[in-house]
Design an enzyme around this catalytic site. Structure first.
Site, mmCIF file in Angstrom:
data_model
loop_
_atom_site.group_PDB
_atom_site.id
_atom_site.type_symbol
_atom_site.label_atom_id
_atom_site.label_comp_id
_atom_site.label_asym_id
_atom_site.label_seq_id
_atom_site.Cartn_x
_atom_site.Cartn_y
_atom_site.Cartn_z
ATOM 1 N N ASP A 256 0.816 -1.204 0.000
ATOM 2 C CA ASP A 256 0.000 0.000 0.000
ATOM 3 C C ASP A 256 0.860 1.269 0.000
ATOM 4 O O ASP A 256 1.828 1.377 0.756
ATOM 5 C CB ASP A 256 -0.902 -0.013 1.250
ATOM 6 C CG ASP A 256 -1.739 1.231 1.391
ATOM 7 O OD1 ASP A 256 -2.635 1.433 0.556
ATOM 8 O OD2 ASP A 256 -1.480 2.020 2.327
ATOM 9 N N GLU A 289 1.236 -0.178 -4.931
ATOM 10 C CA GLU A 289 0.431 1.031 -5.135
ATOM 11 C C GLU A 289 1.400 2.196 -4.981
ATOM 12 O O GLU A 289 2.050 2.330 -3.939
ATOM 13 C CB GLU A 289 -0.694 1.177 -4.115
ATOM 14 C CG GLU A 289 -1.517 2.427 -4.372
ATOM 15 C CD GLU A 289 -2.355 2.865 -3.180
ATOM 16 O OE1 GLU A 289 -3.331 3.604 -3.390
ATOM 17 O OE2 GLU A 289 -2.035 2.499 -2.032
#
Length: 588
Positions: A256, A289
């Protein structure tokens, strides 16, 4: 099992002995307290470590006592007995007997990802029961939103504070392993979303005894940045990644928001350590990401990146939205979509609306280096009212875009319920209390103050309270959704498209490259790829409002899918509004 060094946490040894280790450089003394009330002092070692062993079998609860006064869970706890503030639990990962220990994973190009929230589906065991249906649809990998222990029983997972401990409200470590085991038995991969850029606001005690875990000179949206310059910090997160991949045997990790990690060399090190620790014949995948679009990372151990650019430009075209980050994509949106399909990223060094250059050249990367999606937890849940795309876009145009998603050479990701055309919102939910609950509620509502629709404070007051149980309940999919007629045509479309992908696209993906992408009209593009067997894939997409005449596909090309236009008309050059046509031409 590949060898790797564990430095943090509790490790079961032989003969009922467990080794405990805590990095606590701010402390004078550390002891481990068992649920039996026995207390064992740990020995101070170099560089701030406290280490010791005692008789303690798997299943025993324990916590650390800092300087004789502060009782804290193990920051490397592998299970919690009582939420984030309670006792940790000793776990023996070797005790689980895998039924499919010969599973070696699947190649990355075979991935059809399905992102889901374990809590909304009822926990690990309930997700396990849904696996056969996902396989039947054509999914090859489930991606679990973060599992790290978070405060309370409801959370997206990005407020996790104990990264090694699967969230106890979802089930036990053994139930998670059973889920992974069953998935492998069905030929499904399992990915876990991991958060290495911050900790949640409740239950993280590290600053009380290891302030050097954080940087005082760098702030992020979540507070002080984690200090990846320190070896102990790097080891902590690398050991976490290896736990998921080796102890739980998951097939991949989605990292993330790595743009919030200033030391990109840490990411390269993590990928290198993962590749070194995993058996040579096993397929393990690492996905990023990364708002910074650092294309170079995709050549240093990472398989792919979530392509937010692709989502954002498709969303702007489908909905007409142009505020906030969609402002970077609304102008010349069709040309930006063509760049995305032809080169991967839209932003490859061009300035964003903030005037800063964003991204790196990506045209040299294969299409499979990009994960494409129309919806995910971020893009739905970070809307004020959690609307899914079906509530915002013309359904025919959305179906055409879905064909692009599932038949392009990029790796597709679906968000839970998307395949049914679900209309339930996916809202932002937490389970905080007292002052923190108020801060989260008001902070959430103020996030939307810059949007014209929510400029009025009275309108923002209607944004759902993240801490209300009803907010969580409204985000759950109906159990009988498969029996509802109004949803079945959506499922049939996804089923048809995924069948085509598996038969005609996936076998040809290794070695695929982009050829060209061109703009026909507003909302209309033609994208071309050379696949690994030298066949030519062409997707003509028109999500605009005007009927078009285009150059038809070559007569030797097979039309493998059409929507909104019949094959005969397409072969004569018709591309009506809100239509899509896909052709595949065998190598000459």
């Amino acid at each position: 099992m590949p060898l790797r060094v564990r430095t943090h946490g509790a490790q079961v040894q032989q003969n009922g002995i467990t080794r405990f280790a805590l990095w606590a450089p701010d402390c004078r003394e550390v002891a481990v307290e068992l649920t039996s009330e026995a207390v064992h002092c740990l020995e101070a070692q170099a560089d701030g470590w406290f280490v010791g062993t005692c008789e303690c079998v798997a299943g025993t609860g324990y916590r650390f006592i800092i300087d004789g006064r502060l009782r804290v869970p193990d920051p490397a706890s592998q299970a919690q007995l009582d939420d984030v503030h309670g006792f940790s639990q000793v776990v023996d990962h070797a005790a689980y007997r895998w039924q499919h220990s010969d599973w070696q994973g699947r190649p990355w190009h075979e991935s059809v990802l399905y992102e889901l929230h374990v809590g909304l589906l009822g926990g690990f065991s309930c997700v396990e029961q849904r696996l056969p249906a996902l396989k039947a649809l054509g999914i090859t990998a489930i991606e679990l939103m973060p599992l790290a222990e978070f405060p309370g029983s409801r959370n997206w997972g990005y407020d996790g504070v104990l990264p090694f401990a699967p969230e106890s409200s979802y089930g036990t470590p053994e139930q998670l392993k059973s889920l992974v085991d069953s998935a492998h038995g069905l030929g499904l991969m399992v990915f876990v979303d991991v958060v290495y850029n911050h900790f949640g606001p409740d239950g993280n005690y590290l600053s009380h005894y290891a302030s050097d875990f954080f940087r005082s000179d760098v702030q992020t949206p979540w507070g002080a940045a984690i200090d990846f310059r320190r070896r102990e910090v790097r080891d902590y997160f690398c050991e976490n990644a290896l736990m998921w991949l080796l102890d739980y045997r998951v097939d991949g990790l989605r990292l993330d928001a790595v743009h919030a990690i200033g030391e990109t060399d840490f990411l390269v090190e993590l990928a290198s350590r993962v590749r070194a620790a995993v058996e040579p014949d096993r397929h393990v995948h690492l996905v990023l990401e990364n708002e910074d679009n650092n294309a170079q990372l995709l050549q240093h151990g990472f398989d792919a990146q979530w392509n937010d650019d692709g989502h954002n430009v498709l969303h702007a075209l489908l909905t007409g939205e142009h505020e906030s980050y969609y402002a970077d994509f609304a102008e010349d949106a069709t040309a930006k979509l063509a760049r995305c399909l032809g080169e991967g990223f839209v932003y490859q060094g061009q300035p964003s609306r903030h005037g800063r250059a964003r991204g790196e050249p990506s045209a040299h990367l294969p299409p499979t280096a990009f994960v494409l999606f129309l919806q995910n937890h971020d893009q739905v849940g970070n809307r004020a009212f959690g609307e899914r795309l079906i509530e915002l876009a013309n359904e025919d145009a959305l179906k055409a875009a879905t064909a692009l998603l599932l038949l392009s050479p990029m790796v597709p990701l679906l968000f839970m319920g998307e395949e049914w055309g679900a209309r339930q919102p996916f809202l932002f939910f937490t389970d905080h209390h007292a002052e923190l609950a108020c801060q989260v509620r008001e902070g959430r509502r103020n996030e939307f103050a810059d949007f014209a629709l929510y400029a009025d404070a009275s309108v923002r007051e209607r944004i759902p309270d993240p801490n209300a149980l009803h907010t969580f309940s409204r985000s759950q999919l109906p159990e009988n959704i498969a029996s509802l007629v109004e949803h079945q045509h959506w499922y049939a479309l996804y089923e048809q498209l995924l069948d085509i992908r598996h038969r005609l696209i996936i076998p040809r993906l290794p070695g695929a490259t982009s050829l060209k992408s061109e703009v026909f009209d507003d909302g209309a593009v033609s994208a071309h790829w050379t696949l690994g067997d030298r066949s030519l894939l062409r997707i003509d997409l028109n999500i605009g409002e005007r009927d078009l005449r285009i150059s038809p596909p070559p007569t030797r090309a097979a039309v493998i899918f059409v929507l909104g236009v019949d094959s005969a008309g397409y072969q004569l050059g018709a591309l009506p509004a809100r239509s899509v046509a896909v052709s595949l031409e065998a190598a000459a």
